[in-house]
Design an enzyme around this catalytic site. Structure first.
Site, PDB file in Angstrom:
ATOM      1  N   ASP A  36       0.867  -1.179   0.000  1.00  0.00           N
ATOM      2  CA  ASP A  36       0.000   0.000   0.000  1.00  0.00           C
ATOM      3  C   ASP A  36       0.903   1.227   0.000  1.00  0.00           C
ATOM      4  O   ASP A  36       1.594   1.507   0.981  1.00  0.00           O
ATOM      5  CB  ASP A  36      -0.894  -0.016   1.241  1.00  0.00           C
ATOM      6  N   ILE A  37       0.926   1.965  -1.108  1.00  0.00           N
ATOM      7  CA  ILE A  37       1.903   3.048  -1.248  1.00  0.00           C
ATOM      8  C   ILE A  37       1.651   4.226  -0.316  1.00  0.00           C
ATOM      9  O   ILE A  37       2.511   5.095  -0.186  1.00  0.00           O
ATOM     10  CB  ILE A  37       1.995   3.541  -2.708  1.00  0.00           C
ATOM     11  N   TYR A 125      -9.794  14.884  -8.809  1.00  0.00           N
ATOM     12  CA  TYR A 125      -8.871  13.892  -9.370  1.00  0.00           C
ATOM     13  C   TYR A 125      -7.640  14.589  -9.949  1.00  0.00           C
ATOM     14  O   TYR A 125      -6.497  14.219  -9.657  1.00  0.00           O
ATOM     15  CB  TYR A 125      -9.573  13.071 -10.450  1.00  0.00           C
TER      16      TYR A 125
END
Length: 284
Positions: A36-37, A125
């Site tokens: 999980d970055i 986004y």
């Protein structure tokens, strides 16, 4: 050369893996569960243990409309994730490859966006991706920051080309917007160009996409022509569809100086779409 690839379940990562195997590059690939970055310590541990020459970050939050409400998750994955990877790359003396988007632009131009143009995203986004760009550029000594647009391929993700095929299989009439213009980017070609770029050592910001622009309507029309669909395709305007996120109307990007760096530009979107349909048909 050894690569560490994140987001391994995504359509782009799958193509990067295939291209790496063709070239007989050593690589290790992590999906979201394995790495999980947004967890800095886990990112540090993975990069330190694997000792890659390059980290290629294919992990991303791509749900454009959902990001308007779920913006914290978008900012974590698209902003803090790249920050963590950039930190780990610097600590372990490896280079970093990160992907961004044409949605960092507001679409107010009527000529192609260049790497010199100012960004001004219209939605959460785009803002989350721009945050990631800023972290990469401020924290990384050696990086390739690659902006892409309308990426499509046969991988797991639901891209526009796959949506069109799905809609056409269930409907006799489709309405597609003709006032959003950019350029489709075939994941197969993007992966090849990425690894060719990596070899050059010419670090910096790049646009990698088709040298030709089209509207979503034009692209859908070509996809459906290739499949022999007999339905009725109608042009529409963006305002006819209520979406949570505002899209730039014109986000076509100029790929200069890509050709000067790797020796070629990507092929046109029509030829790329033909190859995509052949790939889809071969998987049936």
């Amino acid at each position: 050369m050894k690569l560490l690839i994140t987001g391994s379940n995504g359509q782009l990562a799958k193509e990067v893996i295939k291209e790496s195997e063709k070239r007989e590059y050593e690589y290790v690939a992590f999906d979201h569960k394995a790495l999980d970055i947004i967890d800095l310590e886990k990112v540090r541990e993975a990069v330190k243990n694997e000792k890659p020459d390059f980290v290629i970050n294919c992990a991303a939050y791509n749900a454009v409309d959902k990001a308007e409400e779920d913006w914290k998750t978008a900012y974590l994955v698209n902003g803090i994730g790249p920050k963590n990877l950039a930190i780990a790359c610097e600590e372990n003396n490896c280079a970093f490859v990160h992907y961004s988007t044409d949605y960092v632009f507001d679409g107010q131009k009527d000529t192609p966006y260049t790497v010199a143009d100012a960004s001004n995203p219209l939605n959460q986004y785009g803002k989350s991706k721009l945050l990631g760009e800023k972290f990469v550029q401020s924290l990384s000594t050696r990086y390739f920051l690659i902006r892409v647009s309308w990426v499509f391929g046969v991988g797991n993700e639901t891209n526009f080309a796959k949506k069109v095929l799905n809609w056409a299989s269930k409907n006799e009439t489709l309405k597609i917007v003709d006032d959003q213009i950019s350029s489709p980017t075939y994941a197969v070609d993007l992966a090849k160009a990425t690894l060719d770029l990596v070899k050059t050592g010419a670090y910096g910001l790049y646009h990698i996409t088709s040298p030709e622009s089209c509207s979503r309507y034009e692209w859908a029309e070509y996809i459906l022509k290739l499949t022999g669909w007999k339905g009725n395709l109608l042009p529409a305007k963006s305002h006819e569809f209520k979406t949570a996120a505002k899209r730039p109307k014109y986000s076509f990007m100029n790929s200069f100086p890509l050709k000067k760096t790797i020796g070629y530009n990507l092929i046109g979107w029509r030829e790329a779409t033909e190859r995509f349909i052949e790939e889809v048909n071969s998987e049936k």
